[in-house]
Design a protein around this motif. Structure first.
Motif, PDB file in Angstrom:
ATOM      1  N   LEU B  73      -4.540  -5.103 -16.222  1.00 51.62           N
ATOM      2  CA  LEU B  73      -3.630  -5.733 -15.296  1.00 51.62           C
ATOM      3  C   LEU B  73      -4.468  -6.517 -14.307  1.00 51.62           C
ATOM      4  O   LEU B  73      -5.295  -5.946 -13.611  1.00 51.62           O
ATOM      5  CB  LEU B  73      -2.818  -4.643 -14.600  1.00 51.62           C
ATOM      6  CG  LEU B  73      -1.472  -5.054 -14.078  1.00 51.62           C
ATOM      7  CD1 LEU B  73      -0.661  -5.748 -15.152  1.00 51.62           C
ATOM      8  CD2 LEU B  73      -0.735  -3.837 -13.588  1.00 51.62           C
ATOM      9  N   VAL B  75      -4.737  -7.691 -11.182  1.00 49.77           N
ATOM     10  CA  VAL B  75      -4.088  -7.546  -9.886  1.00 49.77           C
ATOM     11  C   VAL B  75      -5.050  -8.040  -8.826  1.00 49.77           C
ATOM     12  O   VAL B  75      -6.236  -7.745  -8.878  1.00 49.77           O
ATOM     13  CB  VAL B  75      -3.740  -6.065  -9.627  1.00 49.77           C
ATOM     14  CG1 VAL B  75      -3.265  -5.864  -8.212  1.00 49.77           C
ATOM     15  CG2 VAL B  75      -2.689  -5.597 -10.608  1.00 49.77           C
ATOM     16  N   GLN B  76      -4.543  -8.813  -7.890  1.00 54.97           N
ATOM     17  CA  GLN B  76      -5.467  -9.297  -6.867  1.00 54.97           C
ATOM     18  C   GLN B  76      -6.003  -8.133  -6.048  1.00 54.97           C
ATOM     19  O   GLN B  76      -5.324  -7.138  -5.835  1.00 54.97           O
ATOM     20  CB  GLN B  76      -4.844 -10.380  -6.006  1.00 54.97           C
ATOM     21  CG  GLN B  76      -3.468 -10.060  -5.472  1.00 54.97           C
ATOM     22  CD  GLN B  76      -2.916 -11.215  -4.671  1.00 54.97           C
ATOM     23  OE1 GLN B  76      -3.586 -11.800  -3.847  1.00 54.97           O
ATOM     24  NE2 GLN B  76      -1.670 -11.577  -4.929  1.00 54.97           N
ATOM     25  N   PRO B  77      -7.265  -8.239  -5.608  1.00 56.80           N
ATOM     26  CA  PRO B  77      -7.970  -7.091  -5.043  1.00 56.80           C
ATOM     27  C   PRO B  77      -7.279  -6.450  -3.834  1.00 56.80           C
ATOM     28  O   PRO B  77      -7.429  -5.249  -3.623  1.00 56.80           O
ATOM     29  CB  PRO B  77      -9.340  -7.649  -4.651  1.00 56.80           C
ATOM     30  CG  PRO B  77      -9.304  -9.099  -4.923  1.00 56.80           C
ATOM     31  CD  PRO B  77      -8.120  -9.420  -5.758  1.00 56.80           C
ATOM     32  N   ASP B  78      -6.525  -7.214  -3.060  1.00 54.78           N
ATOM     33  CA  ASP B  78      -5.911  -6.560  -1.903  1.00 54.78           C
ATOM     34  C   ASP B  78      -4.409  -6.333  -2.089  1.00 54.78           C
ATOM     35  O   ASP B  78      -3.667  -6.230  -1.131  1.00 54.78           O
ATOM     36  CB  ASP B  78      -6.194  -7.343  -0.611  1.00 54.78           C
ATOM     37  CG  ASP B  78      -5.866  -8.814  -0.783  1.00 54.78           C
ATOM     38  OD1 ASP B  78      -5.429  -9.201  -1.882  1.00 54.78           O
ATOM     39  OD2 ASP B  78      -6.044  -9.579   0.175  1.00 54.78           O
ATOM     40  N   PHE B  79      -3.968  -6.246  -3.345  1.00 52.91           N
ATOM     41  CA  PHE B  79      -2.549  -5.959  -3.582  1.00 52.91           C
ATOM     42  C   PHE B  79      -2.235  -4.559  -3.058  1.00 52.91           C
ATOM     43  O   PHE B  79      -2.834  -3.581  -3.491  1.00 52.91           O
ATOM     44  CB  PHE B  79      -2.246  -6.012  -5.076  1.00 52.91           C
ATOM     45  CG  PHE B  79      -0.766  -6.139  -5.381  1.00 52.91           C
ATOM     46  CD1 PHE B  79      -0.281  -7.256  -6.020  1.00 52.91           C
ATOM     47  CD2 PHE B  79       0.130  -5.143  -5.029  1.00 52.91           C
ATOM     48  CE1 PHE B  79       1.068  -7.391  -6.299  1.00 52.91           C
ATOM     49  CE2 PHE B  79       1.481  -5.264  -5.297  1.00 52.91           C
ATOM     50  CZ  PHE B  79       1.955  -6.399  -5.945  1.00 52.91           C
ATOM     51  N   PRO B  80      -1.316  -4.456  -2.096  1.00 53.79           N
ATOM     52  CA  PRO B  80      -1.037  -3.129  -1.560  1.00 53.79           C
ATOM     53  C   PRO B  80      -0.178  -2.324  -2.533  1.00 53.79           C
ATOM     54  O   PRO B  80       1.020  -2.501  -2.600  1.00 53.79           O
ATOM     55  CB  PRO B  80      -0.274  -3.427  -0.266  1.00 53.79           C
ATOM     56  CG  PRO B  80       0.340  -4.758  -0.488  1.00 53.79           C
ATOM     57  CD  PRO B  80      -0.490  -5.494  -1.486  1.00 53.79           C
ATOM     58  N   ALA B  81      -0.822  -1.475  -3.321  1.00 54.37           N
ATOM     59  CA  ALA B  81      -0.080  -0.661  -4.277  1.00 54.37           C
ATOM     60  C   ALA B  81      -0.864   0.618  -4.483  1.00 54.37           C
ATOM     61  O   ALA B  81      -1.984   0.594  -4.965  1.00 54.37           O
ATOM     62  CB  ALA B  81       0.062  -1.405  -5.604  1.00 54.37           C
ATOM     63  N   THR B  82      -0.279   1.746  -4.078  1.00 58.89           N
ATOM     64  CA  THR B  82      -0.967   3.007  -4.302  1.00 58.89           C
ATOM     65  C   THR B  82      -0.650   3.501  -5.712  1.00 58.89           C
ATOM     66  O   THR B  82       0.344   3.085  -6.319  1.00 58.89           O
ATOM     67  CB  THR B  82      -0.530   4.083  -3.299  1.00 58.89           C
ATOM     68  OG1 THR B  82       0.873   4.280  -3.441  1.00 58.89           O
ATOM     69  CG2 THR B  82      -0.839   3.678  -1.874  1.00 58.89           C
ATOM     70  N   GLU B  85       2.805   4.855  -5.977  1.00 54.44           N
ATOM     71  CA  GLU B  85       3.852   3.834  -6.038  1.00 54.44           C
ATOM     72  C   GLU B  85       3.963   3.253  -7.448  1.00 54.44           C
ATOM     73  O   GLU B  85       5.059   3.007  -7.955  1.00 54.44           O
ATOM     74  CB  GLU B  85       3.556   2.694  -5.049  1.00 54.44           C
ATOM     75  CG  GLU B  85       3.926   3.012  -3.612  1.00 54.44           C
ATOM     76  CD  GLU B  85       3.637   1.850  -2.662  1.00 54.44           C
ATOM     77  OE1 GLU B  85       4.534   1.423  -1.941  1.00 54.44           O
ATOM     78  OE2 GLU B  85       2.475   1.359  -2.641  1.00 54.44           O
ATOM     79  N   ILE B  86       2.805   3.036  -8.075  1.00 61.05           N
ATOM     80  CA  ILE B  86       2.816   2.419  -9.405  1.00 61.05           C
ATOM     81  C   ILE B  86       3.388   3.369 -10.451  1.00 61.05           C
ATOM     82  O   ILE B  86       4.242   2.992 -11.254  1.00 61.05           O
ATOM     83  CB  ILE B  86       1.388   1.986  -9.793  1.00 61.05           C
ATOM     84  CG1 ILE B  86       0.917   0.891  -8.848  1.00 61.05           C
ATOM     85  CG2 ILE B  86       1.335   1.507 -11.236  1.00 61.05           C
ATOM     86  CD1 ILE B  86      -0.564   0.659  -8.872  1.00 61.05           C
ATOM     87  N   SER B  89       7.051   3.746 -10.216  1.00 63.37           N
ATOM     88  CA  SER B  89       7.840   2.585 -10.640  1.00 63.37           C
ATOM     89  C   SER B  89       8.253   2.695 -12.108  1.00 63.37           C
ATOM     90  O   SER B  89       9.180   2.018 -12.548  1.00 63.37           O
ATOM     91  CB  SER B  89       7.092   1.278 -10.370  1.00 63.37           C
ATOM     92  OG  SER B  89       6.043   1.097 -11.283  1.00 63.37           O
ATOM     93  N   HIS B 123      -3.021   8.587  -3.474  1.00 58.02           N
ATOM     94  CA  HIS B 123      -2.794   7.680  -2.351  1.00 58.02           C
ATOM     95  C   HIS B 123      -3.838   6.582  -2.262  1.00 58.02           C
ATOM     96  O   HIS B 123      -3.904   5.849  -1.279  1.00 58.02           O
ATOM     97  CB  HIS B 123      -2.736   8.479  -1.045  1.00 58.02           C
ATOM     98  CG  HIS B 123      -1.606   9.468  -1.035  1.00 58.02           C
ATOM     99  ND1 HIS B 123      -0.289   9.076  -1.103  1.00 58.02           N
ATOM    100  CD2 HIS B 123      -1.603  10.819  -1.033  1.00 58.02           C
ATOM    101  CE1 HIS B 123       0.482  10.150  -1.124  1.00 58.02           C
ATOM    102  NE2 HIS B 123      -0.296  11.220  -1.090  1.00 58.02           N
ATOM    103  N   PHE B 126      -4.716   0.899  -6.071  1.00 58.60           N
ATOM    104  CA  PHE B 126      -4.965   0.664  -7.492  1.00 58.60           C
ATOM    105  C   PHE B 126      -6.255  -0.125  -7.716  1.00 58.60           C
ATOM    106  O   PHE B 126      -7.042   0.178  -8.608  1.00 58.60           O
ATOM    107  CB  PHE B 126      -3.781  -0.097  -8.087  1.00 58.60           C
ATOM    108  CG  PHE B 126      -3.867  -0.346  -9.561  1.00 58.60           C
ATOM    109  CD1 PHE B 126      -3.671   0.681 -10.466  1.00 58.60           C
ATOM    110  CD2 PHE B 126      -4.125  -1.626 -10.044  1.00 58.60           C
ATOM    111  CE1 PHE B 126      -3.730   0.450 -11.834  1.00 58.60           C
ATOM    112  CE2 PHE B 126      -4.185  -1.861 -11.412  1.00 58.60           C
ATOM    113  CZ  PHE B 126      -3.986  -0.826 -12.300  1.00 58.60           C
ATOM    114  N   GLU B 128      -8.928  -0.214  -6.112  1.00 62.57           N
ATOM    115  CA  GLU B 128     -10.193   0.478  -5.823  1.00 62.57           C
ATOM    116  C   GLU B 128     -10.670   1.302  -7.014  1.00 62.57           C
ATOM    117  O   GLU B 128     -11.798   1.780  -7.036  1.00 62.57           O
ATOM    118  CB  GLU B 128     -10.002   1.466  -4.655  1.00 62.57           C
ATOM    119  CG  GLU B 128      -9.835   0.828  -3.303  1.00 62.57           C
ATOM    120  CD  GLU B 128      -9.443   1.867  -2.250  1.00 62.57           C
ATOM    121  OE1 GLU B 128      -9.476   3.082  -2.539  1.00 62.57           O
ATOM    122  OE2 GLU B 128      -9.102   1.436  -1.139  1.00 62.57           O
TER     123      GLU B 128
END
Lengths: 274, 229
Positions: B73, B75-82, B85-86, B89, B123, B126, B128
């Motif tokens: 995936l 995903v841009q590095p600072d996408f706020p998604a723990t 949360e993923i 979903s 928590h 993603f 990281e």
């Protein structure tokens, strides 16, 4: 003294303050999604389309909002879809559309009655001229957006994070994209009168970027970006009364963004140390 | 459980595969094999509804819901998604029109996070995580969406050998113990075949469709081994 002047401003500027707060909230909410979908430039492109449409409406003596809104909604959908297409270069298309729309608007302004003050005000906006009518538009829209966000936050997250997965799960992502185009168009068109063509996109993008520096959870990022946006607006409105409101709002936002960036760097360094 | 009838797939005017008839049964571990551009990825995407079929039908058993694991995936590095949360979903389909997750759904997510050993990252953001950890998150999410069938499109191609083998172990266990049907595309044919029960080989058309044992005896395998030596 300062407090007294604030009370005075509030008395005379009820509409501008309320319109500004509501616009800040809805722009920030939209901004998080646009930034995360890498559609930041679309807001900018649309504002130019909006400007073109406003100018044409003025030349034709039509109600600007009714002309601009449908045009910008269509443009928003086209631009959002282009962003996904692999064949077309999305960024080039945005540049093309936005500069053409700006040129059309400017020329139409020239042809009809010279470059009127009305058209100039669409360039840089003016919050102090916000009327009760602006409030009637922005209040239900902001309320609706907040309700929609609370009701669909998990879905919005899923589609924004991974559209393919959401689609495979059976979520109607197309509907979501159409909704996003409409909301973007509405906010941009309403925002142009307040923030101006040139600065509305920063009201959309800045709070999202600032909030993303500080938070890892999608939900918090969303709510905090709205808060940051409102705080920035209020600071700009009350502390820089003598200057252009839109430009001050952008610069206060920039200040917050820089602070948030520094905080996030310090936080990361501490984490590495531990 | 999932059946295609005279399915023709492709994009716009370009036909990639014609008359595909596959019938995937419950509990199978299906491996789709084929060269790059053979259409296996398009086939998988069409089966899960990401691509529209040009003609023909896909019949999905009423109770089956689909879980999908993408390659990686971006995903841009600072996408706020723990992570939480993923994974949560994946439960969205169960929600109908409810705006919030219920306790039951939260427990389901935690069960799969435990199973994939990512509870300790719950928590964390993603972006990281390492590549292997990220794929675990995506598998957990897909499992929340289905207890029936997982579709994986080269899920481990960006991972190192060790992480890949471990995740194959996880898939094997899910398939065997929880009776989750697995449909996987992988260019790591050897490793995939160790776990597969059925093989579909695509090369302009479906050239082989049968059990793994049959495939091991077939000319394709001799070709493959011959090429390796």
């Amino acid at each position: 003294m300062f407090l007294a002047s604030i009370v005075e401003i509030i008395q005379y500027m009820k509409e501008p303050i309320l319109v500004g707060i509501l616009l800040s909230i809805s722009a920030a909410m939209l901004g998080v999604i646009l930034v995360l979908k890498r559609y930041s430039m679309i807001g900018d492109g649309l504002s130019h389309v909006g400007f073109g449409a406003f100018a044409v409406a003025l030349a034709l003596n039509q109600e600007p909002l009714f002309v601009a809104l449908p045009i910008v909604i269509v443009a928003a959908y086209v631009l959002l879809r282009m962003g996904e297409s692999k064949k077309l270069k999305g960024d080039a298309a945005i540049a093309l559309i936005s500069s053409s729309a700006l040129a059309i608007g400017y020329l139409v302004g020239n042809l009809s009655n010279g470059f009127s003050a009305d058209i100039a005000s669409y360039m840089f906006g003016s919050i102090t001229t916000a009327t009760t009518q602006d409030l009637y538009y922005i209040l239900p829209i902001t309320a609706l957006l907040i309700i929609l966000f609370i009701a669909f936050q998990n879905r919005i997250f899923a589609v924004t994070f991974d559209e393919n997965f959401a689609k495979a799960m059976g979520i109607r992502t197309k509907l979501y994209n159409i909704g996003l185009s409409i909301v973007t168009a509405v906010i941009v068109v309403l925002g142009i009168r307040i923030m101006g063509t040139l600065l509305i996109s920063s009201l959309i993008i800045f709070p999202a970027l600032t909030s993303m520096r500080l938070f890892r959870r999608f939900k918090w990022t969303m709510w905090i970006s709205m808060l940051i946006s409102v705080v920035c607006f209020l600071i700009a409105f009350f502390c820089f009364t003598k200057y252009s409101s839109a430009a001050s709002i952008v610069l206060v936002n920039l200040g917050f963004y820089i602070i948030a960036t520094i905080v996030s760097i310090i936080k990361r360094k501490r984490k590495i140390k531990n | 459980m999932i059946k295609t009838e005279n399915l023709t797939i492709g994009y716009d005017n370009e036909i990639i595969l014609k008359n595909v008839n596959i019938n995937i049964k419950e509990g199978e571990f299906v491996c789709l094999i084929g060269d790059n551009g053979s259409g296996k990825s398009t086939l998988l995407k069409t089966m899960i509804g990401l691509n529209k079929p040009l003609s023909g039908k896909i019949i999905i058993d009423g109770k089956a819901s689909i879980g999908y694991v993408p390659q990686t995936l971006q995903v841009q590095p600072d996408f706020p998604a723990t992570v939480n949360e993923i994974v949560m979903s994946g439960c969205l389909k169960k929600m109908k029109w409810r705006p919030f997750y219920t306790k039951k759904e939260r427990e389901l997510a935690s069960k799969y996070m435990k199973m994939l050993q990512i509870s300790q990252f719950k928590h964390r953001s993603f972006s990281e995580l390492s590549g292997g950890q990220q794929q675990r998150v995506l598998i957990a999410r897909a499992l929340c969406a289905t207890s029936k069938v997982l579709f994986l499109d080269e899920p481990f191609s960006a991972l190192d050998r060790y992480a890949t083998l471990k995740l194959y172990g996880v898939l094997h266990k899910i398939n065997r113990d929880d009776n989750v049907t697995v449909v996987i595309i992988s260019h790591d044919v050897e490793t995939t075949l160790r776990h597969a029960t059925r093989v579909v080989h695509i090369n302009e058309t479906i050239v082989f469709d049968g059990t793994k044992d049959e495939y091991m005896q077939s000319a394709f395998m001799k070709d493959y081994k011959g090429g390796a030596e």
